[in-house]
Design an enzyme around this catalytic site. Sequence first.
Site, short mmCIF file in Angstrom:
data_model
loop_
_atom_site.label_atom_id
_atom_site.label_comp_id
_atom_site.label_asym_id
_atom_site.label_seq_id
_atom_site.Cartn_x
_atom_site.Cartn_y
_atom_site.Cartn_z
N HIS A 71 3.94 -2.56 3.40
CA HIS A 71 4.02 -1.51 2.70
C HIS A 71 5.02 -1.05 2.08
O HIS A 71 6.22 -1.20 2.72
CB HIS A 71 3.77 -0.32 3.51
N ASP A 88 1.32 -1.41 -0.27
CA ASP A 88 -0.02 0.28 0.18
C ASP A 88 0.63 0.73 -0.13
O ASP A 88 1.86 1.27 0.19
CB ASP A 88 -0.86 -0.25 1.34
N ASP A 89 0.71 2.29 -0.62
CA ASP A 89 0.78 3.98 -0.88
C ASP A 89 1.93 3.91 -1.02
O ASP A 89 2.18 5.49 -1.31
CB ASP A 89 1.47 3.96 1.06
N HIS A 139 -5.58 9.04 -0.04
CA HIS A 139 -5.32 8.78 1.03
C HIS A 139 -6.18 9.24 2.38
O HIS A 139 -6.07 9.05 3.64
CB HIS A 139 -3.63 8.51 2.07
N HIS A 182 -6.08 2.89 -4.20
CA HIS A 182 -5.82 3.30 -2.75
C HIS A 182 -5.99 5.02 -2.55
O HIS A 182 -6.04 5.38 -1.45
CB HIS A 182 -4.51 3.20 -1.93
#
Length: 742
Positions: free
Chosen positions: A259, A107-108, A162, A158
């Site tokens: 991540h 993620d991210d 965020h 995603h």
Amino acid sequence: MASRSNRRRSNRAGGRSRRAPAPVNARRLRLPMRWLLPATLLIAVTAMLMLRGYVHSEILADHRIRPETATDQVPDEILGGGPVIDTRGGKTASLSVPEQRLVLTFDDGPDPTWTPKVLDALKAHDAHAVFFITGTMASQYPDLVKRMVREGHEIGLHTFNHPDLSYKSESGIDWQLSQNQMALEGAAGIRTSLFRPPYSSFADAMDNASWPVTQYVGSRGYLTVLNNFDTEDWQKPGVDEIIRKATPKNGDGAIVLMHDSGGDRHQTVQALERLLPELQAKGYKFQNLTEALGAPSAHTPVAGAELWKGRAWVFLVQASDEITGVLVVGLAVVGSLVLARFGLMLLLSGAHARRVRRKDFSWGPDGPVTEPVTVLVPAYNEAKCIENTVRSLVAGDHPIEVLVIDDGSSDGTARIVEDLNLPGVRVIRQLNAGKPAALNRGVANARYDLIVMMDGDTVFEPSTVRELVQPFADPRVGAVAGNAKVGNKDSLIGAWQHIEYVMGFNLDRRMYDILGCMPTIPGAVGAFRRSALERVGGMSEDTLAEDTDVTMALHRDGWRVVYAENARAWTEAPESVQQLWSQRYRWSYGTMQAIWKHRRSVVERGPSGRFGRVGLPFVSLFMVVAPLLAPLIDVFLLYGLVFGPTEKTVGAWLGVLAVQAVCAAYAFRLDRERMRHLVSLPLQQILYRQLMYVVLLRSWTTALTGGRLRWQKLRRTGVVEAPGSIPQQRTAGSGSERRPVG
């Protein structure tokens, strides 16, 4: 640069400079061009900064995480089901990964430091994964997204920046998805049907706040992907702990959350390098989600307008980063220049004041200078000012003759002077030919070897001429700059210019005097040796800044140019923004012309080359380059106020203002001026600086495009008098009909 006479520029052939009126259509076409480039550049730079802030900042995101609520609205098959939730087409289904299948998700990202290392580890072990990217990161690092797709990995959304989507409306969710998708389209030329909401965890944690989001996202065609195992690698718990939390039991399939961005991910990379071979040895396959589920690929190629829109977006984001980088360098440059200039001014101006105020100070072996002086007053339509000007000269304490050169005035300026019938005052009439021609005509008719030049809107104190010529006691001195001051400083614009004259011009002249490279003898108050003027060819019409031009020529001819602080002259500064614009535009453009004309002085040798080695670079940096970059201080103030960090930004801006205030207060103290006018300094720094920026930008445009600029006559009121002078008798009428009032 101190005051200069403001009359129209003549043509080279002499005679009348009046031109036939331009056709109305031509004027209409030229008028917008005056602002077109400055406005376009300002808008473009502002847009790039805002885009950069929009992409890099989290100002539009709502990062609040809603507390868990009841789960009565969530179907039991979702709460007890797998990590993949399909609500597309109004259905409700839950999917799980088959045994011996492990779907690693990151993620991210993408992150320029850690994503490549994660990709390297996956590639080394022939493993695939799913990367849930944010739009902000994908826009900044599109090459990493391309690499993910090229190496066979799957991409999921995603959101753009965020936020917690449970706080968003349907339109807000749509915006997050569409912006995220556009960044993916621009980076890799694909769309994806996979989505993971920020701050998500396991299916059994779905509640009444997050379930409606999942349903709505499904209605937009997305498959929501949660996870079976959360490694919590963002907490950096240690490599062994990350591996333990990522390892299924009894051969179960799983989706693992990790991540590749958001901080230091070295433990994640180290865990991958051990986890991949260990589980592969146990029969696990690391696949994309759709591969593990046996479903069609989540990727769909895009083409046409959607593809080009995405590419344009990525291009603009990349350009905004590059431009911001250049602007940051520019800010560093202007900050260094400003601090260096202030430091030099404080150091050298103080040294100058101490030197000339010593009791034993002497300008030279031939002092004191008592010989008569010729004062030249070029005048074009100065009926409102000329009487005060001439009377202030006659009231002086040094022997002079006054030559008023009437440059084709149409308002009776010459007749006003003649009717005064003052001793030692002569009028010379000529057809309108411009200020340089008027001054040269005056030099040709002057009786004396020392010549003082002033403007027709300026008044001298009784001691001004005497103080101005004392430096000629040194036979090496060819010209002397006086102390020009703003007489009409009670208005806001006048107060701003008063600060500029005292702080910018006079403090500069002290510094340049010490350095031996004075760039300008102000047109309002300056003195010359006739022999020095004759050697450089007199006042030139090559530039619109004839005072700067002749000063540079004198330096190149080997003459010293100095500053006499007590030779004070009071001039009438522009009283409107339009007049100020016209004056400063001409000054800026004329200065650029003079710099270009004397550019060869940089390579000249000997004493005359000092100006080229020191003076010309200083003038170029501090009068042309630095003011053009100075508004960056205010631009980044606005950027910091909007996008942060606010406290540091405001602190830095206030620090710059404090440095300027210290310099201004010191300059006012040296000039023995009252400090009350400094109250308007903060507002001057905010507004006045922007006007000077636009003036300089337009001057650059005029210079680079080969445009021509004519003299622009400013409207005068004749209200300026020298402090302590005896008020002059007011008269009414004009020309031969002027009579005392009352």
